[in-house]
Design an enzyme around this catalytic site. Structure first.
Site, short mmCIF file in Angstrom:
data_model
loop_
_atom_site.label_atom_id
_atom_site.label_comp_id
_atom_site.label_asym_id
_atom_site.label_seq_id
_atom_site.Cartn_x
_atom_site.Cartn_y
_atom_site.Cartn_z
N GLN A 192 -24.97 13.53 -19.95
CA GLN A 192 -25.07 12.64 -21.10
C GLN A 192 -23.96 12.91 -22.10
OE1 GLN A 192 -28.17 13.13 -24.23
NE2 GLN A 192 -28.89 11.12 -23.57
N GLY A 193 -23.11 11.95 -22.35
CA GLY A 193 -22.03 12.08 -23.33
C GLY A 193 -22.36 11.34 -24.61
N SER A 253 -23.63 13.36 -27.84
CA SER A 253 -23.34 14.20 -29.00
C SER A 253 -21.84 14.45 -29.14
CB SER A 253 -24.08 15.53 -28.88
OG SER A 253 -25.47 15.34 -28.85
N SER A 287 -25.14 18.43 -21.18
CA SER A 287 -25.90 19.16 -20.16
C SER A 287 -25.38 18.83 -18.76
CB SER A 287 -27.38 18.80 -20.24
OG SER A 287 -27.89 19.04 -21.53
N GLU A 325 -35.91 9.24 -23.22
CA GLU A 325 -35.67 10.67 -23.41
C GLU A 325 -36.76 11.31 -24.26
OE1 GLU A 325 -31.97 11.57 -25.30
OE2 GLU A 325 -31.95 13.63 -24.58
#
Length: 384
Positions: free
Chosen positions: A128-129, A131, A163, A246
């Site tokens: 997941q990009g 943050s 992550s 999420e």
């Protein structure tokens, strides 16, 4: 709203329980925590077993390759797999729990056909990009830019706390495609191949010693326009779908795990004499009540989601807020039971206590969750 299980759901539970009892004893031992290639192979191997048995993408729609099970059956699945000690979703976390469901909900037919089957079969890993450095939990403050060049977007910027980036094949990436637009507009949701030229991944070591996070640097990375999910500059709306999954279901299985840990903490207290402390007993009793309440809240959220096509609602923020703090309190109580042994990094629960601090940040900070609850549930005015 009905929180009881039907005979069909109990039958589903029994079949799943029997399958788990047959398959789990034959699993190989788990690899070392920092051996990410081995962990990827282990996690995807488990995913393949689920796929072959018909339990992959249980709650996904049938036309997306899933089983089309009800949200309640999904809840039963999470409960039973955790109780049985089945492997956690691990490296497949992002793909299976929120990138995949987002594509199933928002992607085109071609995108669903390309990306969803490999996730379900345990062949590809997503990260997941979202943050970014400097943006914190204010996700809409992202500065990673993307501009059109023919049939590609050209992406430059950086992401952090990504992550499983080291072993990911794809990244659900948020980019700013219109820097002149208002803050929550001008954002686009892209599927970025992690082997594209211009991507640098730098692992991060956390307070607990783990290495599942990384910094990701993007230097004019070309991403095909065909990889855009949703319309250009409509990425914030697509992101809300991602975050609903999420916050709504991604942590549900962990509540079952926390209830198991709480029982182990109580047994340890009885063994080492700490059980005689009435204040500690009350603390553990209150935690037991809180985790039971969180499970009931989960059932309520799932029941409500059945009326919205399976997409979790803002009740997921209430769950995430309560769960984050209950988890921290659980491992604080475990440390109290352990006494001086809690300083031993090799002792059970010590690293869990350190990592529990991250839960009030992960998937949106507790402050963000409070804002969502205040504005969307209580109807309070939007803060500045």
């Amino acid at each position: 709203m009905d929180l009881t299980y039907t005979p069909e759901e109990e039958e589903f539970r029994a079949r799943l329980r029997a399958w788990l009892a047959g398959v789990l004893p034959a699993l190989p031992p788990k690899p070392s925590p920092d051996d990410w290639p081995a962990r990827r192979a282990y996690d995807l191997g488990w995913q393949r077993r689920l796929y072959d048995a018909g339990y992959a993408g249980l709650h996904w729609p049938v036309d997306a390759g899933g089983r089309g099970a009800t949200p309640t059956q999904h809840l039963i699945y999470l409960e039973e797999t955790e109780k049985a000690g089945a492997p956690y979703v691990g490296a497949n976390f992002v793909g299976l729990l929120h990138a995949g469901p987002t594509i199933a909900s928002e992607g085109s037919a071609e995108q669903r056909a390309r990306w969803l089957p490999p996730v379900l079969r345990g062949e590809e890993v997503w990260c997941q990009g979202f943050s970014e450095p400097g943006a914190g939990s204010d996700l809409a403050a992202l500065r990673t830019r993307a501009w059109r060049d023919g049939d590609d977007y050209v992406v430059s910027g950086s992401k952090i706390w990504t992550s499983h980036a080291e072993v990911a094949d794809w990244c659900e990436l948020l980019v700013r495609t219109d820097p002149g637009a208002r803050k929550h507009r001008g954002i686009t949701w892209l599927a970025m191949p992690m082997d594209a030229p211009g991507i640098t991944v730098r692992p991060l070591r956390t307070l607990a010693g783990s290495t599942e996070f990384a910094e990701v640097f993007l230097d004019e990375v070309r991403v095909p326009v065909a990889n855009r999910v949703g319309a250009e500059n409509d990425g914030w709306r697509v992101t809300m779908v991602t975050l609903s999954y999420e916050r709504g279901t991604a942590f549900v299985g962990e509540v079952v795990a926390c209830r198991r840990v709480l029982a182990e903490v109580a047994r340890e207290a009885r063994k080492n004499g700490r059980w005689d402390d009435v204040v500690l007993r009350r603390r553990l009793g209150r935690l037991n009540a809180e985790f039971r309440a969180l499970w009931r809240l989960t059932q309520w959220n799932v029941s409500e989601a059945q009326g919205t096509g399976g997409v979790p609602g803002v009740g997921g923020s209430v769950f995430k807020l309560g769960y984050s703090h209950a988890r921290q309190e659980l491992f604080d109580a475990a440390a109290e039971v352990l006494g001086p042994e809690a300083l031993d990094l090799g002792r059970e629960w010590t690293l869990d206590r350190l990592s529990s601090l991250s839960y009030t940040i992960a998937a949106g900070t507790s402050q963000i969750q409070r804002n969502i609850v205040a504005e969307r549930i209580l109807g309070l005015p939007r803060g500045r």
